[in-house]
Design a protein around this motif. Structure first.
Motif, PDB file in Angstrom:
ATOM      1  N   ILE A   1     -46.948  25.598  -1.827  1.00 28.73           N
ATOM      2  CA  ILE A   1     -45.823  26.512  -2.020  1.00 28.73           C
ATOM      3  C   ILE A   1     -46.399  27.909  -2.161  1.00 28.73           C
ATOM      4  N   ASP A   2     -46.250  28.733  -1.116  1.00 26.41           N
ATOM      5  CA  ASP A   2     -46.843  30.071  -1.061  1.00 26.41           C
ATOM      6  C   ASP A   2     -45.745  31.128  -1.084  1.00 26.41           C
ATOM      7  N   ASP A   3     -45.884  32.110  -2.000  1.00 27.63           N
ATOM      8  CA  ASP A   3     -44.962  33.250  -2.034  1.00 27.63           C
ATOM      9  C   ASP A   3     -43.512  32.774  -1.980  1.00 27.63           C
ATOM     10  N   SER A   4     -43.222  31.743  -2.757  1.00 23.19           N
ATOM     11  CA  SER A   4     -41.907  31.091  -2.716  1.00 23.19           C
ATOM     12  C   SER A   4     -41.465  30.801  -4.151  1.00 23.19           C
ATOM     13  N   ARG A   5     -40.648  31.686  -4.693  1.00 16.56           N
ATOM     14  CA  ARG A   5     -40.183  31.517  -6.068  1.00 16.56           C
ATOM     15  C   ARG A   5     -39.029  30.525  -6.131  1.00 16.56           C
ATOM     16  N   HIS A   6     -38.853  29.952  -7.319  1.00 13.69           N
ATOM     17  CA  HIS A   6     -37.704  29.086  -7.591  1.00 13.69           C
ATOM     18  C   HIS A   6     -37.649  27.872  -6.666  1.00 13.69           C
ATOM     19  N   VAL A   7     -38.786  27.268  -6.429  1.00 14.18           N
ATOM     20  CA  VAL A   7     -38.835  26.019  -5.670  1.00 14.18           C
ATOM     21  C   VAL A   7     -38.862  24.870  -6.666  1.00 14.18           C
ATOM     22  N   LYS A   8     -37.959  23.897  -6.486  1.00 15.98           N
ATOM     23  CA  LYS A   8     -37.855  22.752  -7.380  1.00 15.98           C
ATOM     24  C   LYS A   8     -38.163  21.480  -6.605  1.00 15.98           C
ATOM     25  N   ALA A   9     -39.199  20.791  -7.051  1.00 11.54           N
ATOM     26  CA  ALA A   9     -39.580  19.513  -6.441  1.00 11.54           C
ATOM     27  C   ALA A   9     -39.257  18.403  -7.434  1.00 11.54           C
ATOM     28  N   ASP A  10     -38.532  17.393  -6.997  1.00 10.99           N
ATOM     29  CA  ASP A  10     -38.054  16.347  -7.894  1.00 10.99           C
ATOM     30  C   ASP A  10     -38.186  14.993  -7.209  1.00 10.99           C
TER      31      ASP A  10
ATOM     32  N   VAL B   1     -50.079  19.051  -5.240  1.00 11.19           N
ATOM     33  CA  VAL B   1     -49.005  20.053  -5.197  1.00 11.19           C
ATOM     34  C   VAL B   1     -49.579  21.365  -5.710  1.00 11.19           C
ATOM     35  N   HIS B   2     -49.436  22.434  -4.932  1.00 10.46           N
ATOM     36  CA  HIS B   2     -50.037  23.734  -5.286  1.00 10.46           C
ATOM     37  C   HIS B   2     -48.975  24.823  -5.251  1.00 10.46           C
ATOM     38  N   PHE B   3     -48.709  25.435  -6.418  1.00 12.31           N
ATOM     39  CA  PHE B   3     -47.892  26.647  -6.499  1.00 12.31           C
ATOM     40  C   PHE B   3     -48.849  27.831  -6.414  1.00 12.31           C
ATOM     41  N   ARG B   4     -48.737  28.630  -5.347  1.00 13.10           N
ATOM     42  CA  ARG B   4     -49.754  29.622  -5.026  1.00 13.10           C
ATOM     43  C   ARG B   4     -49.095  30.913  -4.561  1.00 13.10           C
TER      44      ARG B   4
ATOM     45  N   GLY C   1     -51.331  28.530  -9.532  1.00 13.72           N
ATOM     46  CA  GLY C   1     -52.008  29.792  -9.294  1.00 13.72           C
ATOM     47  C   GLY C   1     -53.257  29.636  -8.466  1.00 13.72           C
ATOM     48  N   SER C   2     -54.157  30.619  -8.588  1.00 16.37           N
ATOM     49  CA  SER C   2     -55.399  30.638  -7.823  1.00 16.37           C
ATOM     50  C   SER C   2     -56.518  31.179  -8.697  1.00 16.37           C
ATOM     51  N   ALA C   3     -57.728  30.751  -8.419  1.00 20.09           N
ATOM     52  CA  ALA C   3     -58.885  31.318  -9.102  1.00 20.09           C
ATOM     53  C   ALA C   3     -58.978  32.810  -8.798  1.00 20.09           C
ATOM     54  N   GLY C   4     -59.461  33.582  -9.770  1.00 19.75           N
ATOM     55  CA  GLY C   4     -59.580  35.021  -9.568  1.00 19.75           C
ATOM     56  C   GLY C   4     -60.382  35.384  -8.331  1.00 19.75           C
ATOM     57  N   SER C   5     -61.343  34.540  -7.977  1.00 15.15           N
ATOM     58  CA  SER C   5     -62.154  34.800  -6.782  1.00 15.15           C
ATOM     59  C   SER C   5     -61.340  34.702  -5.501  1.00 15.15           C
ATOM     60  N   ASN C   6     -60.144  34.111  -5.564  1.00 12.78           N
ATOM     61  CA  ASN C   6     -59.288  33.976  -4.385  1.00 12.78           C
ATOM     62  C   ASN C   6     -58.095  34.921  -4.400  1.00 12.78           C
TER      63      ASN C   6
END
Length: 359
Positions: free
Chosen positions: A142-151, A163-166, A196-201
């Motif tokens: 999930i990239d640059d996508s707010r308010h995504v609900k997975a159920d 599952v990655h919120f990024r 999120g993402s590591a600061g290096s990314n």
């Protein structure tokens, strides 16, 4: 031969024909079904088309079956009319990728297949409900996508994370889902849920003041594990205010690679972790149930500080030291952690926590 019809009868015939509907005189082509609120799909091609043309308020409903290919959603729903992708557990997304030459920072690109099972990119306000993702490089990204609900998803047997919120995908939800058998190819990147993402990314994934602000994500009532190769939940630096609640963490199969040796690693700020149940048993490498770390970043945040734990039950299987291990107290003096006495621990080599307990 043409028959002649008497005048009076001819009039009656003409009147009768005029009263008939047009379809009786000449069958019309079947009407084109509009792109209505529910779009039924049962092939990979139909699913790709529905994702590409999705509109606010629509539900894309998958029939049972296997859908193979690259499935990318780039259309936005709204708060009042989210877009829903739904299917039974037997609707299964599979991506045999990656393939082709991709950009240095992941973005949907012609001729490149990321290998992600499902990829939301710039697609806020989506609901993902009920289906399965497996046999892919990554599960759901999930990239640059707010308010995504997975159920109610089932994500399993993926090469890396489940599952990655990024890329500042804030205010998301992952609940009532099962995530297992991750990190099959890269165990150190096999997190169940990655926030999120590591600061290096951040050069790729930071799009809010330089940081990946995937803030306020709710991780609730999931079963994560067994055979999640890295952490069940990895909370990255620069994220704020998430909740990890009511989950079951099964640590069997955690590998210890890339410092992954706990159910949850908290590097974000002001998280609430409550009502979870964690267990560990061999095989695996296990140090502590919950850990905090404090990586330095630019811009600077109080990374790995301000976490509250309450009502968590931990069974460390005689292998882990603490249920809750605070790496540095001094780095969080302005935003201290709080470990409530309602947390419990069994079979720990050292105890509940290495910091004072709050009633």
């Amino acid at each position: 031969m043409r028959l002649a019809i008497p005048g009076a009868l001819a009039g009656l015939v003409a009147a009768g024909l005029a009263a008939l509907p047009a379809a009786a005189a000449a069958p019309a082509a079947p009407p084109v079904r509009p792109a209505g609120p529910v779009i039924e799909v049962d092939t990979s091609a139909e699913l790709r088309g529905a994702l590409a043309s999705a509109a606010p308020g629509q539900t894309i409903r998958m029939a049972a079956g296997e859908y193979r290919g690259a499935f990318v959603a780039r259309r936005a729903g709204t708060a009042a009319q989210p877009i829903t992708l739904a299917g039974p557990r037997t609707a299964v997304l599979v991506n045999d990728g990656p393939s082709g030459a991709g950009p240095s920072c992941p973005a949907p690109t012609a001729g490149w297949d990321s290998g992600y099972g499902l990829w939301l990119y710039g697609a806020p306000y989506w609901n993902l409900t009920g289906f399965t993702v497996k046999d892919s490089k990554k599960g759901v990204v999930i990239d640059d996508s707010r308010h995504v609900k997975a159920d109610g998803l089932h994500v399993h047997h993926v090469d890396e994370e489940g599952v990655h919120f990024r890329r500042s995908s804030a205010d998301g939800v992952i609940r009532n889902s099962v995530i297992e058998h991750t990190g099959l190819v890269q165990p150190g990147y096999g997190e169940g849920v990655y926030l999120g993402s590591a600061g290096s990314n951040w050069g790729c994934h930071g799009n809010a003041g330089g940081a990946d602000r995937s803030d306020r994500v709710l991780v609730e009532n999931n079963r994560i594990g067994p055979h999640v190769a890295a952490e069940a939940v990895d909370v990255k630096e620069g994220t704020f205010g998430g909740i990890i609640r009511g989950n079951t963490f099964d640590g069997r199969g955690i590998t210890g690679q890339n410092s992954a040796d706990s159910w949850v690693d908290v590097k974000g700020v002001d998280y609430l972790i409550e009502g979870n149940k964690g267990t560990f048993a061999p095989p695996g490498t296990f140090a502590n149930g919950y850990e905090t770390h404090n990586p330095a970043t630019t811009p600077s945040f109080a990374n790995g500080c301000g976490t509250v734990w309450r009502d968590n039950a931990s069974d460390l299987g005689g292998a882990g030291a603490y249920a809750i291990k605070i790496t540095s107290v001094s780095k969080c003096s302005g935003r201290p952690h709080v470990v409530h006495s309602s947390n419990t621990v069994r079979r720990a080599t050292s105890g509940l926590t290495n910091v004072p307990v709050t009633p």
